[in-house]
Write a protein that holds these residues in place. Sequence first.
Motif, mmCIF file in Angstrom:
data_model
loop_
_atom_site.group_PDB
_atom_site.id
_atom_site.type_symbol
_atom_site.label_atom_id
_atom_site.label_comp_id
_atom_site.label_asym_id
_atom_site.label_seq_id
_atom_site.Cartn_x
_atom_site.Cartn_y
_atom_site.Cartn_z
ATOM 1 N N TYR A 141 34.493 -22.158 20.387
ATOM 2 C CA TYR A 141 33.607 -22.063 21.398
ATOM 3 C C TYR A 141 34.015 -22.161 22.947
ATOM 4 N N TYR A 172 29.781 -18.806 21.475
ATOM 5 C CA TYR A 172 30.474 -19.588 20.087
ATOM 6 C C TYR A 172 30.404 -18.571 18.803
ATOM 7 N N GLY A 227 33.263 -26.861 11.670
ATOM 8 C CA GLY A 227 32.212 -26.344 11.464
ATOM 9 C C GLY A 227 31.451 -26.566 12.571
ATOM 10 N N ILE A 228 30.179 -25.569 12.705
ATOM 11 C CA ILE A 228 29.282 -25.958 14.069
ATOM 12 C C ILE A 228 28.463 -27.195 13.598
ATOM 13 N N PHE A 229 28.138 -27.666 12.451
ATOM 14 C CA PHE A 229 27.110 -28.650 12.053
ATOM 15 C C PHE A 229 28.247 -29.956 11.979
ATOM 16 N N LEU A 230 29.419 -29.743 12.033
ATOM 17 C CA LEU A 230 30.151 -30.865 11.748
ATOM 18 C C LEU A 230 30.881 -31.529 13.285
ATOM 19 N N GLY A 231 31.005 -32.896 13.116
ATOM 20 C CA GLY A 231 31.083 -33.707 14.509
ATOM 21 C C GLY A 231 31.960 -33.053 15.711
ATOM 22 N N GLU A 232 33.116 -33.649 15.737
ATOM 23 C CA GLU A 232 33.685 -33.531 17.028
ATOM 24 C C GLU A 232 34.124 -32.097 17.317
ATOM 25 N N GLN A 233 34.389 -31.775 18.828
ATOM 26 C CA GLN A 233 35.095 -30.653 18.911
ATOM 27 C C GLN A 233 36.406 -30.885 19.516
ATOM 28 N N TYR A 268 25.049 -36.771 16.562
ATOM 29 C CA TYR A 268 26.318 -37.269 17.239
ATOM 30 C C TYR A 268 26.089 -37.495 18.508
ATOM 31 N N PHE A 278 29.171 -38.607 21.720
ATOM 32 C CA PHE A 278 30.358 -38.782 21.867
ATOM 33 C C PHE A 278 30.582 -38.987 23.626
ATOM 34 N N TYR A 314 33.855 -38.089 26.211
ATOM 35 C CA TYR A 314 34.997 -37.394 26.314
ATOM 36 C C TYR A 314 35.747 -37.836 27.572
ATOM 37 N N LEU A 335 38.695 -36.629 23.432
ATOM 38 C CA LEU A 335 37.630 -37.101 22.670
ATOM 39 C C LEU A 335 38.093 -38.825 22.722
ATOM 40 N N ARG A 350 33.035 -41.401 19.194
ATOM 41 C CA ARG A 350 32.140 -40.716 18.485
ATOM 42 C C ARG A 350 31.119 -41.508 17.836
ATOM 43 N N LYS A 387 25.281 -33.883 20.155
ATOM 44 C CA LYS A 387 25.271 -32.703 19.403
ATOM 45 C C LYS A 387 24.390 -33.035 18.184
ATOM 46 N N TYR A 427 22.529 -32.227 14.410
ATOM 47 C CA TYR A 427 23.001 -31.942 13.257
ATOM 48 C C TYR A 427 22.881 -30.575 12.767
ATOM 49 N N GLN A 447 23.215 -23.474 17.485
ATOM 50 C CA GLN A 447 24.341 -23.294 18.193
ATOM 51 C C GLN A 447 25.470 -24.293 17.880
ATOM 52 N N GLY A 448 25.051 -25.756 17.694
ATOM 53 C CA GLY A 448 25.982 -26.716 17.229
ATOM 54 C C GLY A 448 26.980 -27.036 18.283
ATOM 55 N N LEU A 470 27.979 -28.870 21.931
ATOM 56 C CA LEU A 470 27.827 -30.055 22.877
ATOM 57 C C LEU A 470 27.061 -29.726 23.830
#
Lengths: 113, 116
Positions: free
Chosen positions: A33, A48, A96-102, B33, B35, B37, B47, B50, B95, B97, B101-102, B104
Amino acid sequence: DGGITQSPKYLFRKEGQNVTLSCEQNLNHDAMYWYRQDPGQGLRLIYYSQIVNDFQKGDIAEGYSVSREKKESFPLTVTSAQKNPTAFYLCASSSGIFLGEQYFGPGTRLTVT
Amino acid sequence: AQTVTQSQPEMSVQEAETVTLSCTYDTSESDYYLFWYKQPPSRQMILVIRQEAYKQQNATENRFSVNFQKAAKSFSLKISDSQLGDAAMYFCAYKGYGGSQGNLIFGKGTKLSVKP
């Protein structure tokens, strides 16, 4: 050490010039991203990418372009069409875009005069 | 569209004391989710903690804990035993699920100062 690198930390350009910001990750993440941060603001999504050779516009894509030729790399070009390019730019990646933290790189401060 | 609101632009805490940073969000999704930061003067986004919305138990990471109130759409961060190194901008982020775009979605941040 695994992580995300952005270079350079500070970049200066004259108005009307295109400039490319580098972002490299060795976390084996699929998604990457680009965000922009302005004073007093949170981060806003520019572009992204879910996988190699694929990328999508974010909320403020006008005046920017990207490429994703390698999994590890996601460079951002700020074109002369971007009206207010001076900002702090942050690159991030996730599994992955559907997985948690960046996870974020250290950022590049771009100043255009 | 989802939004995240941090109503405290600045907060201050005495070293070793406890401080709570507020965050509210708006969404029609049931799974997501949240978070926190931290952005110190170096501007690296780190981070802190979460929370998955389906988990009722509040997340905890050492001195950092959250108070997640799903019905109220509230997600506050509590920092216990504050240290000088905690001084930073803190951003709350959402964020979903699903969605295309996925990415934040960030609040505008709270600047935390820690007094010795």
